[in-house]
Design a protein around this motif. Structure first.
Motif, PDB file in Angstrom:
ATOM      1  N   LYS A   6       0.788  18.918 -11.857  1.00 18.38           N
ATOM      2  CA  LYS A   6       1.289  17.589 -12.248  1.00 18.38           C
ATOM      3  C   LYS A   6       0.141  16.604 -12.450  1.00 18.38           C
ATOM      4  N   THR A   7      -0.794  16.584 -11.493  1.00 19.61           N
ATOM      5  CA  THR A   7      -1.920  15.658 -11.595  1.00 19.61           C
ATOM      6  C   THR A   7      -2.814  16.002 -12.776  1.00 19.61           C
TER       7      THR A   7
ATOM      8  N   LEU B 204      -1.921  17.463 -15.528  1.00 20.65           N
ATOM      9  CA  LEU B 204      -1.200  17.056 -16.736  1.00 20.65           C
ATOM     10  C   LEU B 204      -1.389  15.568 -17.007  1.00 20.65           C
ATOM     11  N   ILE B 205      -1.236  14.760 -15.966  1.00 21.48           N
ATOM     12  CA  ILE B 205      -1.360  13.310 -16.133  1.00 21.48           C
ATOM     13  C   ILE B 205      -2.784  12.925 -16.513  1.00 21.48           C
ATOM     14  N   LEU B 206      -3.761  13.413 -15.743  1.00 23.45           N
ATOM     15  CA  LEU B 206      -5.143  12.962 -15.923  1.00 23.45           C
ATOM     16  C   LEU B 206      -5.790  13.505 -17.189  1.00 23.45           C
ATOM     17  N   GLN B 207      -5.536  14.760 -17.514  1.00 25.18           N
ATOM     18  CA  GLN B 207      -6.257  15.385 -18.622  1.00 25.18           C
ATOM     19  C   GLN B 207      -5.502  15.361 -19.941  1.00 25.18           C
TER      20      GLN B 207
ATOM     21  N   ILE C 178       1.905   6.135 -10.422  1.00 22.20           N
ATOM     22  CA  ILE C 178       1.621   6.198  -8.989  1.00 22.20           C
ATOM     23  C   ILE C 178       1.803   7.640  -8.546  1.00 22.20           C
ATOM     24  N   ASN C 179       0.707   8.290  -8.206  1.00 25.54           N
ATOM     25  CA  ASN C 179       0.726   9.693  -7.802  1.00 25.54           C
ATOM     26  C   ASN C 179       0.831   9.791  -6.283  1.00 25.54           C
TER      27      ASN C 179
ATOM     28  N   VAL D 201       4.948  10.083  -9.277  1.00 29.71           N
ATOM     29  CA  VAL D 201       4.685  11.522  -9.209  1.00 29.71           C
ATOM     30  C   VAL D 201       4.739  11.948  -7.747  1.00 29.71           C
ATOM     31  N   THR D 202       5.493  13.005  -7.460  1.00 25.27           N
ATOM     32  CA  THR D 202       5.665  13.415  -6.070  1.00 25.27           C
ATOM     33  C   THR D 202       6.000  14.896  -5.966  1.00 25.27           C
TER      34      THR D 202
END
Length: 338
Positions: free
Chosen positions: A42-43, A45-48, A261-262, A306-307
């Motif tokens: 998930k992270t 996907l969001i960051l890259q 907000i992750n 995001v959780t």
């Protein structure tokens, strides 16, 4: 039992489309929840994949990861899929600091773009907060304000007083100019921008004053075990006020802010070391409730939570009293195909 429901795999391209469609709106009625097992990407996907495009042109995206405060305590854990429950929980004051810093920097970008003005800041602040006492407190050593002056008149005087405290370097930083870089603004434009910078600084000071005045009441609430929604919400006044500034200033193809907000669940378990502030769970609930309320009442900038905690998918609606508290919950909260 619902928490044991097997993860439904959603192809990454489809999930990207869902998130991009949500982020392309300048204002939305509800936050979006991205829920999936820890370690599926998930992270990443969001960051890259998403954030680079969400910071191009008129788009501006703030990113907060509360787990960053815990990663120094992971030791030899195998990776991001390790349970946070084995680590010391972060302090609520640290969580508040990174959240407020992120949203403040976004508002400063709005000020530099000319979309967030002194008048807008006053109107929004005056809608939710009694300003007279705080403005008189700010002005008592600055000027002799008339006892019958309206909040608007007091605001103008306070902004003028605050603008004299704003250094050229401070204004230049917010407007994006280097120390030796010529700003290229006319005198009128520079004065207008400086007024907005001073207004934002004044708003922060007013909220801090009001929170200080409520500190004893919050201490009493914590000691007696009572609950006050007003006192609880007062602890989230500043970040939620900033989100409202951004939401009102949002404009398609000109200024489109959004917030990610992750690991939002970390906030729920944050610890406190002072009785003058609310607990982590209360702060967490207040923040989410006010984001939901802003979206439902006036439309809010896109907020993506995001959780990996199933609480948000299967229990949160029971506590908040509304089944569809998040956009596309059935689609976006399930598993993620790596």
């Amino acid at each position: 039992m619902a928490a044991k429901k097997p993860w439904r795999i959603i192809p990454r391209p489809l999930l990207e489309t869902i998130l991009n469609n949500h982020a392309q709106h300048h204002r939305v009625p509800q936050p979006l929840l991205l829920h999936g097992p820890r370690g599926v990407g998930k992270t990443t996907l969001i960051l890259q994949r998403l954030l680079p495009d969400w910071n191009k042109g008129p788009h501006l995206t703030g990113y907060v990861d509360f787990a960053e405060l815990m990663k120094g305590n992971l030791g030899t854990s195998p990776g991001p899929w390790a349970s946070w429950s084995t680590c010391p929980q972060p302090r609520l004051s640290d969580c508040r600091k990174i959240l407020e810093h992120c949203v403040e920097s976004m508002v400063e970008k709005g000020v530099s773009a000319g979309t967030i003005t002194s008048q807008q800041i006053f109107t929004t602040l005056n809608k939710w907060h009694g300003l007279t006492a705080a403005l008189r407190h700010v002005l008592q050593s600055k000027s002799r304000a008339s006892d019958r002056a309206s909040p608007a008149a007091l605001w103008e005087r306070a902004v003028f007083a605050m603008s004299r405290e704003c250094t050229t370097a401070e204004v230049g930083r917010i407007l994006g100019f280097g120390e030796n870089e010529k700003n290229g603004l006319s005198f009128e434009e520079a004065s207008y921008m400086k007024e907005s910078v001073a207004a934002l600084k004044l708003a922060k000071k007013i909220i801090a004053l009001q929170q200080g005045w409520r500190a004893n009441a919050i201490t009493h609430m914590n000691r007696t075990g009572l609950f006050s929604r007003t006192l609880t919400h007062s602890c989230t006044d500043w970040p939620c006020l900033l989100l409202e500034f951004l939401s009102q200033a949002a404009e398609i193809d000109h200024f489109q802010p959004k917030l990610v907000i992750n690991n939002i669940e970390v906030l729920k378990h944050a610890t406190v070391n002072s009785e003058s502030t609310v607990s982590g769970p209360l702060y967490h609930d207040s923040l989410i409730w006010r984001i939901i309320a802003l979206g439902a009442n006036e439309r809010c900038l896109p907020v993506i939570l995001v959780t990996s905690d199933s609480y948000y998918s299967y229990e949160a609606f029971l506590e908040f009293g509304y089944m569809e508290i998040f956009i596309s919950r059935e689609v976006s909260v399930e598993g993620l195909l790596g």
